[in-house]
Design an enzyme around this catalytic site. Structure first.
Site, PDB file in Angstrom:
ATOM      1  CD  GLU A  53      -1.341  -0.289   3.661  1.00 25.33           C
ATOM      2  OE1 GLU A  53      -2.107   0.664   3.814  1.00 25.33           O
ATOM      3  OE2 GLU A  53      -1.353  -1.295   4.383  1.00 25.33           O
ATOM      4  CB  CYS A  78      -2.482  -4.471   6.292  1.00 24.58           C
ATOM      5  SG  CYS A  78      -1.979  -2.850   6.867  1.00 24.58           S
ATOM      6  CB  SER A 104      -8.602   1.433  12.589  1.00 24.65           C
ATOM      7  OG  SER A 104      -7.666   1.650  13.607  1.00 24.65           O
ATOM      8  CG  HIS A 124      -2.634  -6.864  10.128  1.00 25.62           C
ATOM      9  ND1 HIS A 124      -1.425  -6.495   9.594  1.00 25.62           N
ATOM     10  CD2 HIS A 124      -3.336  -5.708  10.340  1.00 25.62           C
ATOM     11  CE1 HIS A 124      -1.394  -5.178   9.464  1.00 25.62           C
ATOM     12  NE2 HIS A 124      -2.535  -4.678   9.913  1.00 25.62           N
ATOM     13  CB  SER A 163      -7.794  -0.239   7.087  1.00 26.17           C
ATOM     14  OG  SER A 163      -7.375  -0.473   8.398  1.00 26.17           O
TER      15      SER A 163
HETATM   16  N1  COA Z   1       0.878   2.538  30.645  1.00 17.34           N
HETATM   17  C1  COA Z   1       0.275   1.464  30.077  1.00 17.34           C
HETATM   18  N2  COA Z   1      -0.729   1.578  29.159  1.00 17.34           N
HETATM   19  C2  COA Z   1      -1.109   2.810  28.797  1.00 17.34           C
HETATM   20  C3  COA Z   1      -0.525   3.965  29.352  1.00 17.34           C
HETATM   21  C4  COA Z   1       0.514   3.795  30.320  1.00 17.34           C
HETATM   22  N3  COA Z   1       1.127   4.839  30.868  1.00 17.34           N
HETATM   23  N4  COA Z   1      -1.113   5.043  28.808  1.00 17.34           N
HETATM   24  C5  COA Z   1      -2.059   4.576  27.940  1.00 17.34           C
HETATM   25  N5  COA Z   1      -2.045   3.226  27.936  1.00 17.34           N
HETATM   26  C6  COA Z   1      -2.872   2.326  27.121  1.00 17.34           C
HETATM   27  C7  COA Z   1      -4.312   2.745  26.979  1.00 17.34           C
HETATM   28  O1  COA Z   1      -5.077   2.329  28.104  1.00 17.34           O
HETATM   29  C8  COA Z   1      -4.696   2.041  25.703  1.00 17.34           C
HETATM   30  O2  COA Z   1      -4.939   0.670  25.976  1.00 17.34           O
HETATM   31  P1  COA Z   1      -6.212  -0.085  25.332  1.00 17.34           P
HETATM   32  O3  COA Z   1      -6.053   0.037  23.837  1.00 17.34           O
HETATM   33  O4  COA Z   1      -6.085  -1.479  25.819  1.00 17.34           O
HETATM   34  O5  COA Z   1      -7.417   0.625  25.796  1.00 17.34           O
HETATM   35  C9  COA Z   1      -3.403   2.092  24.878  1.00 17.34           C
HETATM   36  O6  COA Z   1      -2.371   2.387  25.811  1.00 17.34           O
HETATM   37  C10 COA Z   1      -3.410   3.163  23.810  1.00 17.34           C
HETATM   38  O7  COA Z   1      -3.779   4.354  24.416  1.00 17.34           O
HETATM   39  P2  COA Z   1      -4.801   5.350  23.711  1.00 17.34           P
HETATM   40  O8  COA Z   1      -5.031   6.504  24.605  1.00 17.34           O
HETATM   41  O9  COA Z   1      -5.994   4.597  23.207  1.00 17.34           O
HETATM   42  O10 COA Z   1      -3.865   5.778  22.507  1.00 17.34           O
HETATM   43  P3  COA Z   1      -4.126   6.712  21.274  1.00 17.34           P
HETATM   44  O11 COA Z   1      -5.384   7.495  21.404  1.00 17.34           O
HETATM   45  O12 COA Z   1      -2.855   7.480  21.096  1.00 17.34           O
HETATM   46  O13 COA Z   1      -4.348   5.699  20.053  1.00 17.34           O
HETATM   47  C11 COA Z   1      -3.833   4.026  18.416  1.00 17.34           C
HETATM   48  C12 COA Z   1      -3.643   4.494  19.866  1.00 17.34           C
HETATM   49  C13 COA Z   1      -3.261   2.630  18.256  1.00 17.34           C
HETATM   50  C14 COA Z   1      -5.327   4.011  18.071  1.00 17.34           C
HETATM   51  C15 COA Z   1      -3.084   5.020  17.488  1.00 17.34           C
HETATM   52  O14 COA Z   1      -1.711   4.885  17.723  1.00 17.34           O
HETATM   53  C16 COA Z   1      -3.359   4.803  16.032  1.00 17.34           C
HETATM   54  O15 COA Z   1      -4.292   5.391  15.496  1.00 17.34           O
HETATM   55  N6  COA Z   1      -2.562   3.956  15.331  1.00 17.34           N
HETATM   56  C17 COA Z   1      -2.716   3.651  13.933  1.00 17.34           C
HETATM   57  C18 COA Z   1      -3.979   2.866  13.629  1.00 17.34           C
HETATM   58  C19 COA Z   1      -3.876   1.403  13.805  1.00 17.34           C
HETATM   59  O16 COA Z   1      -2.794   0.862  13.910  1.00 17.34           O
HETATM   60  N7  COA Z   1      -5.041   0.766  13.794  1.00 17.34           N
HETATM   61  C20 COA Z   1      -5.121  -0.650  13.974  1.00 17.34           C
HETATM   62  C21 COA Z   1      -6.072  -1.355  13.053  1.00 17.34           C
HETATM   63  S1  COA Z   1      -5.403  -1.674  11.424  1.00 17.34           S
END
Ligand code: COA
Length: 388
Positions: A79, A111, A201, A233, A308
């Site tokens: 991609e 992916c 996602s 994945h 996705s």
């Molecule tokens: N210690 C341990 N865990 C912690 C933490 C800390 N200090 N602070 C936050 N976390 C945890 C949260 O509880 C959360 O856990 P959960 O997912 O089990 O609820 C996790 O860390 C991520 O925190 P969050 O606040 O949800 O992160 P974010 O809003 O920055 O978003 C993603 C995380 C993955 C959604 C973001 O990085 C993203 O958009 N990535 C790309 C998209 C992707 O990969 N999608 C997957 C499907 S293909």
């Protein structure tokens, strides 16, 4: 006739960023990246590596002269392709020295591309048992500096040789599929960075996983107790963990324990490479087979592919006796150990570098890149690839 994975190669660039240091630079608790997201290191590609060079480097690791004569189809899942018209498969076909009477094409569905390629390869080999198909999954995941997706970036490629009488994993004929038109992650033609609705996602991934898993069970009569491991994945390693949680209670306690152990083994490489999009599921399979305990002949491995947009597929395969002889674990560990850590400033600098878009020429510093295949420059809008 059994058809499946005969060889697996892997390549990742020689730079990485330490996630704890990235967290400090982003005023974030490192626990979020290390545990909450589950990533320790993130591969960074220099400008001398793109999806074509990475795929070629992964392919060259596994192809011998006999394979180069037998391969009559090159399917390139990506991609982050480098041309809107010419497929990366044609460049890799040339760089890997594959015989000319072959079909070469690029496939795109986020992916999921490499999984589609594997399924097409299965059909091709069923009709042409002597042929071998080179399947590539190669990508550079870029969300942007300081973006929500930044800790889930990465770069790398996996090359799979699909053939009859495979020596690693014989693929089962049954699969379960789901396609739905959703906007959870996308990358408009004009942008080199992906757009993502992160939470959506995650939810979509889990919904697709449970849907295709349930359908797979119905179709095959198999249950979680029939699985020695499930590989996912992995956009980041917490994602597979979350999806697994949704179904793990279906297994007996003993099987739950062993599936959880196998899961930890299956994320070993992904944790230190990051998201490589199309290759991520196969990097997880590689982690399991190279970093995990030896599995018995016939052990069944479930595979969940998600792209996705979105397409999801659950399929499976059984391990062949002596598969470990064909794994390149030591080489892969060495490649990972020999990488250079970038400071956050160096990473940001590399991240912002790009090839000219105004038609001007550029010559790149290829000496510092230890990979055999590199992008040496661009002249007259033509990418110049070399195999050192
Ligand atoms: N210690 C341990 N865990 C912690 C933490 C800390 N200090 N602070 C936050 N976390 C945890 C949260 O509880 C959360 O856990 P959960 O997912 O089990 O609820 C996790 O860390 C991520 O925190 P969050 O606040 O949800 O992160 P974010 O809003 O920055 O978003 C993603 C995380 C993955 C959604 C973001 O990085 C993203 O958009 N990535 C790309 C998209 C992707 O990969 N999608 C997957 C499907 S293909």
């Amino acid at each position: 006739m059994e058809i499946g994975i005969d060889k697996i190669g892997f390549y990742t660039p020689h730079f990485y960023v330490d996630m704890e240091k990235l967290a400090h630079a982003r005023d974030t608790d490192p626990g979020k990246y290390l545990v909450g997201i589950g990533q320790e290191k993130m591969a960074v590609a220099p400008t001398t590596q793109d999806s074509v060079t990475m795929a070629a480097n992964a392919a060259l690791e596994i192809l011998d002269d006999e394979d180069k004569q037998a391969v009559d189809m090159v399917l390139f899942g990506t991609e982050t392709g480098v041309d809107h018209s010419k497929s990366g498969a044609v460049w890799v076909h040339h760089l890997a020295g594959i015989q000319p009477r072959a079909r070469a094409v690029e496939l795109k569905q986020a992916c999921y591309g490499a999984t589609a390629a594997i399924q097409l390869a299965m059909g091709h080999i069923a009709l042409n048992p002597e042929s071998k198909v080179l399947v590539l999954g190669s990508d550079i995941a870029k969300y942007g500096l300081r973006s929500g997706g930044e800790p889930t970036q990465g770069a790398g490629a996996v090359a799979l040789l699909i053939s009859a009488n495979p020596r690693i994993l014989a693929l089962d004929k049954e699969q379960a599929l789901l396609t739905e038109d959703i906007m959870d992650f996308w990358r408009p033609i004009h942008s080199d960075k992906a757009f993502v609705d992160g939470k959506f996602s995650n939810e979509s991934y889990i919904k697709f996983f449970t849907t295709v898993w349930n359908e797979y069970k119905e179709k095959t009569g198999r249950t979680l107790d029939d699985m020695a491991a499930i590989c996912f994945h992995l956009p980041y390693t917490k994602m597979g963990r979350k999806a697994f949680r949704a179904i793990i209670d279906e297994a007996s306690e003993e099987v739950q324990e062993s599936l959880k152990e196998r899961y930890e083994e299956s994320i070993a490489y992904n944790k230190v490479v990051g998201n490589i999009y199309t290759g991520s599921l196969y990097l997880s399979l590689l982690s399991l087979l190279e970093q995990g305990e030896e599995l018995t002949e016939g052990a069944r491995i479930g595979l969940f592919s998600y792209g996705s947009g979105a397409v999801g597929e659950f399929f499976s395969g059984t391990l062949k006796a002596g598969y470990q002889q064909y794994m390149l674990g030591e080489k892969h560990q060495e490649m990972l150990d020999n990488r250079k850590e970038l400071s956050i400033e160096e990473y940001e600098d590399i991240f912002e570098q790009s090839l000219p878009t105004d038609g001007s020429a550029i010559e790149l510093e290829v000496e510092e890149d230890p990979a055999p295949v590199v992008l040496a420059g661009v002249r007259d809008e033509i990418r110049e690839y070399i195999n050192k």
